[in-house]
Design a protein around this motif. Structure first.
Motif, PDB file in Angstrom:
ATOM      1  N   LEU A 202      -4.667  22.923  -4.105  1.00  0.00           N
ATOM      2  CA  LEU A 202      -3.467  22.718  -3.278  1.00  0.00           C
ATOM      3  C   LEU A 202      -3.480  21.318  -2.680  1.00  0.00           C
ATOM      4  O   LEU A 202      -2.442  20.638  -2.613  1.00  0.00           O
ATOM      5  N   ASP A 203      -4.664  20.859  -2.251  1.00  0.00           N
ATOM      6  CA  ASP A 203      -4.786  19.481  -1.748  1.00  0.00           C
ATOM      7  C   ASP A 203      -4.483  18.477  -2.855  1.00  0.00           C
ATOM      8  O   ASP A 203      -3.812  17.455  -2.622  1.00  0.00           O
ATOM      9  N   ASN A 204      -4.979  18.762  -4.055  1.00  0.00           N
ATOM     10  CA  ASN A 204      -4.735  17.850  -5.180  1.00  0.00           C
ATOM     11  C   ASN A 204      -3.245  17.782  -5.502  1.00  0.00           C
ATOM     12  O   ASN A 204      -2.707  16.704  -5.793  1.00  0.00           O
ATOM     13  N   ALA A 205      -2.570  18.941  -5.449  1.00  0.00           N
ATOM     14  CA  ALA A 205      -1.123  18.954  -5.704  1.00  0.00           C
ATOM     15  C   ALA A 205      -0.391  18.125  -4.650  1.00  0.00           C
ATOM     16  O   ALA A 205       0.592  17.422  -4.956  1.00  0.00           O
ATOM     17  N   PHE A 206      -0.854  18.183  -3.404  1.00  0.00           N
ATOM     18  CA  PHE A 206      -0.257  17.354  -2.343  1.00  0.00           C
ATOM     19  C   PHE A 206      -0.407  15.871  -2.674  1.00  0.00           C
ATOM     20  O   PHE A 206       0.547  15.090  -2.533  1.00  0.00           O
ATOM     21  N   MET A 207      -1.607  15.478  -3.106  1.00  0.00           N
ATOM     22  CA  MET A 207      -1.848  14.068  -3.449  1.00  0.00           C
ATOM     23  C   MET A 207      -0.927  13.626  -4.584  1.00  0.00           C
ATOM     24  O   MET A 207      -0.335  12.537  -4.546  1.00  0.00           O
ATOM     25  N   GLN A 208      -0.811  14.466  -5.609  1.00  0.00           N
ATOM     26  CA  GLN A 208       0.025  14.112  -6.753  1.00  0.00           C
ATOM     27  C   GLN A 208       1.485  13.982  -6.334  1.00  0.00           C
ATOM     28  O   GLN A 208       2.226  13.143  -6.848  1.00  0.00           O
ATOM     29  N   ARG A 209       1.895  14.842  -5.414  1.00  0.00           N
ATOM     30  CA  ARG A 209       3.301  14.870  -5.001  1.00  0.00           C
ATOM     31  C   ARG A 209       3.663  13.712  -4.080  1.00  0.00           C
ATOM     32  O   ARG A 209       4.754  13.138  -4.169  1.00  0.00           O
ATOM     33  N   GLU A 210       2.742  13.319  -3.204  1.00  0.00           N
ATOM     34  CA  GLU A 210       3.068  12.376  -2.137  1.00  0.00           C
ATOM     35  C   GLU A 210       2.701  10.929  -2.454  1.00  0.00           C
ATOM     36  O   GLU A 210       3.213  10.023  -1.794  1.00  0.00           O
ATOM     37  N   TYR A 211       1.831  10.717  -3.436  1.00  0.00           N
ATOM     38  CA  TYR A 211       1.331   9.367  -3.674  1.00  0.00           C
ATOM     39  C   TYR A 211       1.611   8.943  -5.111  1.00  0.00           C
ATOM     40  O   TYR A 211       1.384   9.700  -6.050  1.00  0.00           O
ATOM     41  N   ALA A 212       2.087   7.717  -5.244  1.00  0.00           N
ATOM     42  CA  ALA A 212       2.350   7.176  -6.575  1.00  0.00           C
ATOM     43  C   ALA A 212       1.045   6.901  -7.306  1.00  0.00           C
ATOM     44  O   ALA A 212       0.972   6.979  -8.531  1.00  0.00           O
ATOM     45  N   ALA A 213       0.010   6.561  -6.553  1.00  0.00           N
ATOM     46  CA  ALA A 213      -1.293   6.281  -7.156  1.00  0.00           C
ATOM     47  C   ALA A 213      -1.966   7.600  -7.485  1.00  0.00           C
ATOM     48  O   ALA A 213      -2.399   8.331  -6.608  1.00  0.00           O
ATOM     49  N   SER A 214      -2.021   7.926  -8.763  1.00  0.00           N
ATOM     50  CA  SER A 214      -2.599   9.188  -9.206  1.00  0.00           C
ATOM     51  C   SER A 214      -4.090   9.233  -8.890  1.00  0.00           C
ATOM     52  O   SER A 214      -4.774   8.210  -8.825  1.00  0.00           O
ATOM     53  N   VAL A 215      -4.590  10.477  -8.720  1.00  0.00           N
ATOM     54  CA  VAL A 215      -6.037  10.637  -8.562  1.00  0.00           C
ATOM     55  C   VAL A 215      -6.739  10.615  -9.915  1.00  0.00           C
ATOM     56  O   VAL A 215      -7.959  10.551  -9.987  1.00  0.00           O
ATOM     57  N   ASP A 216      -5.960  10.712 -10.996  1.00  0.00           N
ATOM     58  CA  ASP A 216      -6.523  10.631 -12.355  1.00  0.00           C
ATOM     59  C   ASP A 216      -6.409   9.184 -12.833  1.00  0.00           C
ATOM     60  O   ASP A 216      -5.352   8.750 -13.306  1.00  0.00           O
ATOM     61  N   ILE A 217      -7.496   8.448 -12.693  1.00  0.00           N
ATOM     62  CA  ILE A 217      -7.488   7.007 -12.972  1.00  0.00           C
ATOM     63  C   ILE A 217      -8.449   6.706 -14.110  1.00  0.00           C
ATOM     64  O   ILE A 217      -9.609   7.122 -14.089  1.00  0.00           O
ATOM     65  N   LEU A 218      -7.950   5.987 -15.102  1.00  0.00           N
ATOM     66  CA  LEU A 218      -8.797   5.452 -16.162  1.00  0.00           C
ATOM     67  C   LEU A 218      -8.887   3.949 -15.959  1.00  0.00           C
ATOM     68  O   LEU A 218      -7.859   3.273 -15.831  1.00  0.00           O
TER      69      LEU A 218
ATOM     70  N   GLU B 219       0.811  -1.222   0.000  1.00  0.00           N
ATOM     71  CA  GLU B 219       0.000   0.000   0.000  1.00  0.00           C
ATOM     72  C   GLU B 219       0.842   1.268   0.000  1.00  0.00           C
ATOM     73  O   GLU B 219       0.286   2.366  -0.022  1.00  0.00           O
ATOM     74  N   ILE B 220       2.158   1.138   0.026  1.00  0.00           N
ATOM     75  CA  ILE B 220       3.005   2.334  -0.035  1.00  0.00           C
ATOM     76  C   ILE B 220       2.865   2.950  -1.430  1.00  0.00           C
ATOM     77  O   ILE B 220       3.079   2.294  -2.446  1.00  0.00           O
ATOM     78  N   GLY B 221       2.502   4.201  -1.445  1.00  0.00           N
ATOM     79  CA  GLY B 221       2.190   4.872  -2.703  1.00  0.00           C
ATOM     80  C   GLY B 221       0.723   4.798  -3.058  1.00  0.00           C
ATOM     81  O   GLY B 221       0.260   5.532  -3.924  1.00  0.00           O
ATOM     82  N   GLN B 222      -0.004   3.872  -2.398  1.00  0.00           N
ATOM     83  CA  GLN B 222      -1.446   3.748  -2.651  1.00  0.00           C
ATOM     84  C   GLN B 222      -2.227   4.515  -1.574  1.00  0.00           C
ATOM     85  O   GLN B 222      -2.775   5.567  -1.836  1.00  0.00           O
ATOM     86  N   ILE B 223      -2.240   3.974  -0.359  1.00  0.00           N
ATOM     87  CA  ILE B 223      -2.901   4.705   0.722  1.00  0.00           C
ATOM     88  C   ILE B 223      -1.913   5.153   1.794  1.00  0.00           C
ATOM     89  O   ILE B 223      -2.317   5.747   2.791  1.00  0.00           O
ATOM     90  N   VAL B 224      -0.647   4.878   1.582  1.00  0.00           N
ATOM     91  CA  VAL B 224       0.396   5.347   2.495  1.00  0.00           C
ATOM     92  C   VAL B 224       1.452   6.078   1.674  1.00  0.00           C
ATOM     93  O   VAL B 224       1.916   5.560   0.652  1.00  0.00           O
ATOM     94  N   ALA B 225       1.819   7.292   2.095  1.00  0.00           N
ATOM     95  CA  ALA B 225       2.830   8.063   1.376  1.00  0.00           C
ATOM     96  C   ALA B 225       4.192   7.398   1.515  1.00  0.00           C
ATOM     97  O   ALA B 225       4.494   6.757   2.530  1.00  0.00           O
ATOM     98  N   ALA B 226       5.031   7.561   0.496  1.00  0.00           N
ATOM     99  CA  ALA B 226       6.340   6.912   0.500  1.00  0.00           C
ATOM    100  C   ALA B 226       7.224   7.409   1.635  1.00  0.00           C
ATOM    101  O   ALA B 226       8.111   6.681   2.109  1.00  0.00           O
TER     102      ALA B 226
END
Length: 822
Positions: free
Chosen positions: A483-499, A177-184
């Protein structure tokens, strides 16, 4: 009085007793001969619909913002039960504050548990699919000397002790779950909150405004103690922020009302007539709100701006009526007769203009996105109300109230001064505008317009469909959400933009080798594309399981061509990868962003794969996930854009032909609109916008609303040309009777909508800039380009000949004074 009778040739009727009330058309006689009944009926309607308007609600619906009839969305909706709330899921990141703080802290995990529990109890949460470090579906799996072992990440024995925290850390590292629901960097973790479309308790659509307020309350309670910081993303949060921002729209509406009122009063210097114009425009909005409530509609973030447009259109048409009555009264005509004269002169041009406005709105029904279709219905209802309030009720009320005599005399002096010869070497504004009816200035104007059209078209070829910026383009780049979205993109490998690519198989066959091999092949192809960061699927999990089954040796990282071995993986697989019947698989494609170019590449690759590898037993389908829905929306918007413009221009051409019965007049009216449309598209490119759900309606609205100016100016010009005036004299009369108000309303409305540029809601600011540009340019086109085109196409003899055949069929009653062009 015949149709060619001009304003200054109309008989001055100082006493009402001297006026023949049987004159005029049937509509005029029915309305003005029963004025009291008309006013009483309108007052009753205002009370009833005003009461209903109090029931109008503000909300948003996810399914209304997507093209539900597109094949991608049809596939998504058909398999929605297998997709764990994709599209409307919230992601709540809880970040540990402090330079050395991590998630492996007793207080942090206690706070995370409370937040997770509160989110679990929110209305509309799809609870079986919710995921965090504290939920039972977050598990770890490890290879031991006895085989595979696993459990929940935070087990039942957790007690907050250092030993328990060390065990949690080990479990997280083994969970995948590292990068998924846990930041690296272990400084934050996610709570994944999928949402249902309806609140199960009430059966009503989920109230995103209320949900947004609950999330902000949670953020305030837990994020202000200095221990954690909360970041929230997802469609529901965007809608919640927009609904909260809609309250600011009321402020802009009030500002626009003040601007329009002050400028109109500055022009007329008449309190009573200015007040009536404002009141009648507001009455149209009240009627619109009441009808929407009766019909079960709601205002959403996309349609909340429509009431202002209705008010603005009403102010424009109302100012024309007021100006005509004021000029007649200034000549000594009784206020009732002046109102009837103005009704006769402007009813055809006004009705046609409002019908063009309605067409500009109604054509949006062609776009198969319900939020735009709702906008079309809401706006069309508003325009229908204006036909009554501003074309009928306003002249009747002015016939009772009249205008300030001093203001009327002032208006007459302004006209006389403008039409009189100016001192040597000096020209008034109106005389300068008259230069555009002369050969050389007209030729230069047409040449400049042609250059602008060519340059604008060249720029508009770079127009892109969809979002061009990361995050939520509806909000400012520095908004809390982005700003929250930028945090998610920066800290998590799992993007919020999912197809998500969906794979359907017969029951109990989703883990067959032939199926997983195709899924794995498509995943590999997609990972080679720019913009694709990673993929996840049952195939990837099966390859990892093969390593686990073989003592962790990476040489086994492959799909074993053994259906029984692969089938054993599903007992430990997370449910978001497949369904209970093992007849459905999800291939998650994590994208760097949801820009149109990125989506196009992925969609084309998947479509090519589907064409080659789909069979009766294994069907790959597009598309789910936020990026998949964006891709479908982009396709619909791209197809609808040109079709929408063709329909709106076709309808405007027909209405102009019905009004003027002359192809020359139609060309003169429509060419300035076409130039404005081209330059508007170039402006969209220049401002770095994409064509999407929020901006697409503006392009159609600019055409429908913009033709108003040309209709008012051209109708008077043609009437004077038929009477034998030169083009210069005809244009001067048009400027004094309707052109002044065209300039006034064009500048006023541009100023009013221009204030939207300061809105914290980005798409409202974009709409304000585009509408202000189109208001101004359409106004300039009606006052500058229109007379230049008339110089080439509308010769007095041609105008009379074009009118001759139509005049016999439409002879008006005595004393009728319509400038209807033939």
């Amino acid at each position: 009085m015949n149709p060619s009778t001009s304003l200054d040739e109309q008989p001055v009727v100082a006493r009402l007793e001297d006026f023949d009330t049987r004159s005029g058309g049937l509509a005029e006689r029915l309305l003005f001969n029963h004025r009291a009944w008309v006013v009483a009926l309108c007052a009753l309607l205002t009370l009833l619909l005003g009461w209903q308007a109090l029931r109008l609600q503000l909300n948003a619906s996810f399914e209304k913002t997507i093209p539900t009839k597109h094949p991608y969305i049809t596939n998504y909706l058909a398999n929605k039960g297998n997709l764990a709330g994709q599209g409307t899921a919230l992601r709540v990141a809880v970040e540990a504050e402090g330079p050395d703080a991590t998630i492996f802290d007793k207080d942090y995990l206690a706070t995370l548990q409370k937040i997770s529990d509160e989110l679990y109890l929110l209305p509309g949460v799809d609870r079986p699919f919710m995921k965090s470090l504290w939920t039972a579906n977050t598990r770890w799996v490890a290879v031991t000397e006895e085989g595979l072992d696993g459990n929940t990440v935070i087990g039942d024995s957790y007690d907050g002790s250092p030993e328990a925290l060390a065990e949690v850390r080990a479990n997280v590292e083994r969970s995948g779950e590292i990068g998924q629901i846990v930041a690296a960097n272990f400084k934050s973790s996610l709570v994944f909150v999928p949402l249902l479309d309806k609140d199960p308790r009430t059966g009503q659509a989920l109230d995103y405004g209320q949900l947004g307020r609950q999330l902000e309350s949670l953020r305030e309670r837990y994020g202000n103690d200095g221990h954690v910081r909360i970041h929230i993303t997802g469609f529901a949060k965007v809608m919640g922020d927009l609904i909260e921002g809609m309250r600011l729209v009321l402020g802009f509406f009030a500002g626009a009302l003040v601007i329009c009122s002050v400028v109109l009063y500055g022009y007329t210097r008449c309190v009573r007539s200015t007040t009536l114009v404002v009141v009648c425009s507001l009455v149209a909005v009240v009627w619109q709100f009441g009808l929407l409530a009766l019909l079960g509609y709601q205002l959403d973030p996309y349609s909340v701006l429509v009431p202002f447009l209705i008010f603005a259109i009403g102010m424009s048409h109302g100012a024309q009526k007021m100006n005509g009555i004021m000029q007649d009264v200034g000549r000594g005509t009784h206020r009732v007769v002046a109102a009837r004269y103005t009704f006769r002169r402007l009813i055809v041009a006004g009705l046609t203009a409002l019908l063009c406005d309605a067409v500009g709105f109604a054509v949006l029904l062609l776009i198969q996105i319900e939020v735009i279709q709702d906008l079309a219905v809401i706006a069309s209802l508003g325009v229908a109300m204006l036909i009554v309030t501003n074309l009928v009720l306003l002249p009747i009320l002015l016939s009772y109230v009249g205008v300030n005599p001093a203001a009327a005399q002032r208006a007459l002096r302004m006209e006389t001064t403008a039409l009189s010869a100016a001192p040597a070497g000096r020209r008034s504004l109106w005389q300068r505008l008259d230069l555009f009816t002369q050969r050389k200035p007209a030729a230069c104007t047409l040449g400049a317009a042609a250059v602008l059209a060519v340059a604008g078209y060249a720029v508009s070829l770079q127009l892109q469909i969809g979002d061009l910026d990361p995050g939520a383009p509806e909000l400012r780049a520095d908004s809390r959400y982005n700003l929250d979205n930028a945090f998610m993109q920066r800290e998590y490998a799992a993007s919020v933009d999912i197809l998500t690519v969906m794979v359907a198989t017969p029951d109990d066959q989703c883990t067959r080798f032939g199926t997983l091999e195709k899924v794995d092949r498509l995943a590999w192809q997609l990972e080679q594309l720019p913009g694709v960061e990673a993929t996840n699927s049952m195939a990837a999990l099966s390859k990892l399981a093969m390593v686990g089954y073989n003592e962790g040796q990476l040489k086994w990282y492959d799909l074993l061509p053994n259906d029984s071995a692969l089938g054993g993986v599903q007992t430990r697989a997370p449910r978001e990868l497949f369904n209970q019947a093992c007849s459905f698989l999800s291939l998650y494609v994590y994208l760097k962003d949801h820009k149109a170019a990125t989506l196009d590449r992925v969609v084309q690759e998947v479509e090519g794969f589907i064409a080659q590898h789909n069979t009766a037993d294994v069907r790959f389908m597009l598309a789910a996930g936020s990026a998949g829905i964006d891709a479908a929306t982009n396709i619909v918007v791209k197809q609808a854009m040109r079709e929408m413009l063709l329909w709106v221009y076709g309808a405007v051409l027909l209405l102009c032909w019905f009004t003027f019965r002359s192809w020359r007049a139609v060309v003169v009216a429509v060419l300035p609109l076409m130039l404005t449309s081209i330059l508007c598209e170039a402006l969209i490119v220049g401002l770095g916008m994409g064509v999407k759900v929020a901006t697409l309606p503006v392009i159609a609205l600019g055409v429908g609303i913009g033709v108003d100016y040309a209709l008012y100016v051209l109708s008077v010009m043609l009437a004077r040309l038929r009477a034998g005036d030169s083009l210069s004299a005809a244009y001067q009369h048009a400027l004094q009777f309707t052109g002044r108000v065209v300039m006034l309303t064009g500048i006023t409305l541009a100023l009013a909508v221009g204030t939207w540029a300061f809105s914290p809601i980005k798409f409202q600011a974009d709409m304000g800039i585009l509408l202000a540009f189109m208001f101004l340019l359409n106004m300039v086109g009606a006052l500058v380009l229109l007379p230049a085109l008339a110089r080439v196409l509308l010769k007095p003899a041609a105008a009379q000949a074009a009118h001759a055949g139509h005049a016999e069929k439409t002879k008006p009653p005595a004393c009728e004074a319509s400038p209807r062009a033939g």
